[in-house]
Design a protein around this motif. Sequence first.
Motif, PDB file in Angstrom:
ATOM      1  N   SER A 178       0.850  -1.181   0.000  1.00  0.00           N
ATOM      2  CA  SER A 178       0.000   0.000   0.000  1.00  0.00           C
ATOM      3  C   SER A 178       0.891   1.238   0.000  1.00  0.00           C
ATOM      4  N   LEU A 179       0.318   2.389  -0.335  1.00  0.00           N
ATOM      5  CA  LEU A 179       1.080   3.634  -0.279  1.00  0.00           C
ATOM      6  C   LEU A 179       1.588   3.889   1.136  1.00  0.00           C
ATOM      7  N   HIS A 180       0.767   3.573   2.128  1.00  0.00           N
ATOM      8  CA  HIS A 180       1.161   3.774   3.529  1.00  0.00           C
ATOM      9  C   HIS A 180       2.364   2.906   3.878  1.00  0.00           C
ATOM     10  N   GLU A 181       2.391   1.676   3.368  1.00  0.00           N
ATOM     11  CA  GLU A 181       3.516   0.779   3.642  1.00  0.00           C
ATOM     12  C   GLU A 181       4.766   1.192   2.869  1.00  0.00           C
ATOM     13  N   ALA A 182       4.575   1.676   1.657  1.00  0.00           N
ATOM     14  CA  ALA A 182       5.711   1.989   0.796  1.00  0.00           C
ATOM     15  C   ALA A 182       6.435   3.264   1.208  1.00  0.00           C
ATOM     16  N   GLU A 183       5.703   4.266   1.674  1.00  0.00           N
ATOM     17  CA  GLU A 183       6.302   5.591   1.891  1.00  0.00           C
ATOM     18  C   GLU A 183       7.512   5.585   2.807  1.00  0.00           C
ATOM     19  N   PRO A 184       7.527   4.843   3.934  1.00  0.00           N
ATOM     20  CA  PRO A 184       8.716   4.883   4.798  1.00  0.00           C
ATOM     21  C   PRO A 184       9.975   4.331   4.145  1.00  0.00           C
ATOM     22  N   HIS A 185       9.857   3.581   3.067  1.00  0.00           N
ATOM     23  CA  HIS A 185      11.026   3.027   2.395  1.00  0.00           C
ATOM     24  C   HIS A 185      11.681   4.030   1.450  1.00  0.00           C
ATOM     25  N   VAL A 186      10.960   5.082   1.076  1.00  0.00           N
ATOM     26  CA  VAL A 186      11.522   6.091   0.180  1.00  0.00           C
ATOM     27  C   VAL A 186      12.513   6.939   0.975  1.00  0.00           C
ATOM     28  N   HIS A 187      13.689   7.174   0.413  1.00  0.00           N
ATOM     29  CA  HIS A 187      14.780   7.757   1.185  1.00  0.00           C
ATOM     30  C   HIS A 187      15.511   8.827   0.378  1.00  0.00           C
ATOM     31  N   ASP A 188      16.459   9.486   1.037  1.00  0.00           N
ATOM     32  CA  ASP A 188      17.242  10.527   0.368  1.00  0.00           C
ATOM     33  C   ASP A 188      17.947   9.940  -0.849  1.00  0.00           C
ATOM     34  N   VAL A 189      18.092  10.767  -1.862  1.00  0.00           N
ATOM     35  CA  VAL A 189      18.372  10.286  -3.207  1.00  0.00           C
ATOM     36  C   VAL A 189      19.774  10.642  -3.697  1.00  0.00           C
ATOM     37  N   LEU A 190      20.142  10.024  -4.821  1.00  0.00           N
ATOM     38  CA  LEU A 190      21.179  10.559  -5.684  1.00  0.00           C
ATOM     39  C   LEU A 190      20.450  11.404  -6.718  1.00  0.00           C
ATOM     40  N   ASN A 191      20.772  12.686  -6.769  1.00  0.00           N
ATOM     41  CA  ASN A 191      20.152  13.575  -7.746  1.00  0.00           C
ATOM     42  C   ASN A 191      20.907  13.461  -9.072  1.00  0.00           C
ATOM     43  N   VAL A 192      20.456  12.559  -9.908  1.00  0.00           N
ATOM     44  CA  VAL A 192      21.108  12.271 -11.180  1.00  0.00           C
ATOM     45  C   VAL A 192      20.970  13.462 -12.127  1.00  0.00           C
ATOM     46  N   PHE A 193      22.078  13.904 -12.674  1.00  0.00           N
ATOM     47  CA  PHE A 193      22.166  15.010 -13.634  1.00  0.00           C
ATOM     48  C   PHE A 193      21.901  16.391 -13.018  1.00  0.00           C
ATOM     49  N   MET A 194      21.486  16.476 -11.774  1.00  0.00           N
ATOM     50  CA  MET A 194      21.159  17.761 -11.166  1.00  0.00           C
ATOM     51  C   MET A 194      22.440  18.523 -10.836  1.00  0.00           C
ATOM     52  N   CYS A 195      22.456  19.825 -11.117  1.00  0.00           N
ATOM     53  CA  CYS A 195      23.618  20.677 -10.854  1.00  0.00           C
ATOM     54  C   CYS A 195      23.331  21.520  -9.617  1.00  0.00           C
ATOM     55  N   THR A 196      24.110  21.314  -8.572  1.00  0.00           N
ATOM     56  CA  THR A 196      23.827  21.917  -7.267  1.00  0.00           C
ATOM     57  C   THR A 196      25.113  22.305  -6.555  1.00  0.00           C
ATOM     58  N   GLY A 197      24.937  22.993  -5.445  1.00  0.00           N
ATOM     59  CA  GLY A 197      26.062  23.361  -4.588  1.00  0.00           C
ATOM     60  C   GLY A 197      25.540  24.143  -3.406  1.00  0.00           C
ATOM     61  N   PHE A 198      26.452  24.846  -2.726  1.00  0.00           N
ATOM     62  CA  PHE A 198      26.081  25.701  -1.606  1.00  0.00           C
ATOM     63  C   PHE A 198      26.561  27.117  -1.889  1.00  0.00           C
ATOM     64  N   THR A 199      25.706  28.096  -1.607  1.00  0.00           N
ATOM     65  CA  THR A 199      26.105  29.483  -1.817  1.00  0.00           C
ATOM     66  C   THR A 199      27.254  29.834  -0.881  1.00  0.00           C
ATOM     67  N   ARG A 200      28.173  30.682  -1.349  1.00  0.00           N
ATOM     68  CA  ARG A 200      29.341  31.044  -0.555  1.00  0.00           C
ATOM     69  C   ARG A 200      28.982  31.977   0.587  1.00  0.00           C
ATOM     70  N   ASP A 201      27.946  32.827   0.397  1.00  0.00           N
ATOM     71  CA  ASP A 201      27.641  33.832   1.420  1.00  0.00           C
ATOM     72  C   ASP A 201      26.698  33.331   2.507  1.00  0.00           C
ATOM     73  N   THR A 202      25.680  32.545   2.130  1.00  0.00           N
ATOM     74  CA  THR A 202      24.698  32.104   3.129  1.00  0.00           C
ATOM     75  C   THR A 202      24.747  30.614   3.407  1.00  0.00           C
ATOM     76  N   GLY A 203      25.508  29.865   2.605  1.00  0.00           N
ATOM     77  CA  GLY A 203      25.601  28.420   2.804  1.00  0.00           C
ATOM     78  C   GLY A 203      24.343  27.673   2.421  1.00  0.00           C
ATOM     79  N   GLN A 204      23.480  28.271   1.608  1.00  0.00           N
ATOM     80  CA  GLN A 204      22.226  27.625   1.228  1.00  0.00           C
ATOM     81  C   GLN A 204      22.425  26.708   0.026  1.00  0.00           C
ATOM     82  N   TYR A 205      21.670  25.649   0.039  1.00  0.00           N
ATOM     83  CA  TYR A 205      21.654  24.684  -1.061  1.00  0.00           C
ATOM     84  C   TYR A 205      21.058  25.350  -2.290  1.00  0.00           C
ATOM     85  N   PHE A 206      21.777  25.317  -3.414  1.00  0.00           N
ATOM     86  CA  PHE A 206      21.244  25.920  -4.630  1.00  0.00           C
ATOM     87  C   PHE A 206      21.205  24.903  -5.763  1.00  0.00           C
TER      88      PHE A 206
END
Length: 284
Positions: A178-206
Amino acid sequence: MCKTPEDARERQAVKPVICYPNETLPEVPLALYQAARDGAEKVGETLVPARDARCFEVPAGHFVRISSVEGSQVGDLNFWNLNDLSERFYSGKTRALHGTHVTTGERLWSSFPTLRPMATIVADTLGWYGIDEYGGSVHDVIGTRCDPYTSNLLNDNQYHYCCHSNLTRALADHTGMSLHEAEPHVHDVLNVFMCTGFTRDTGQYFMKASPVRPGDYLEFFAEIDLLGGLSACPGGDCSAEHSSDEAACFPLLVEVFAPKAGVLDGWEPAAMNGYDRSHGRDQG
């Protein structure tokens, strides 16, 4: 009130130390994997629709390739042990061992108590990107995944096609949970192809527009039997937002390849971590 101490600059000038020096990690046998990949036969294919997700299975010793096929598109990837969903990709430890972004020769590690390589990256057509002037790079293990809870918190909406929701539905459909059973198994990901980093001034994820183009791919060698889940992010190339019905979105292609018989003779799936947990119990 925050008062700057007299020795502030001296404290700030202390040189950093790498938390987890990785020179002693097991050597990655890339030459063996390349030999196994040469002449490998495609045995499975899954097209992940835009703003949706699908699950797929990859036997140990096989290869799985994620490709951009129609337009610039990022994807959110989950990996589980096919035979035990409690063992899953551990993005935080992967980040600690390899860095904020991963590429060829680096591995995706599993959760405690197994802590073993689940998959090894064997090919990355975006490996040329490196780290740009903003501190951005591709294939990150920084972010979590776009989800309806944060979207509701920040934007007071009920958006149902976030990657978390997509992966939950895909896992439920694939396993019969069920969706209720499945949801706890979903976890933090590898963001494939996504271009990201942290801002130098505020340290925020961009995030910024992904450099991925049709024909680009990221390919893995399965170190254990894998169940994968991939969401084609509703943010498209994530140049502006990552939970949207307005962004241009495209499908992603997942292909599974089996090596020729005999090429991997003597190879064994990754063993579980050798730490003896009974010692920890005895200390209490």
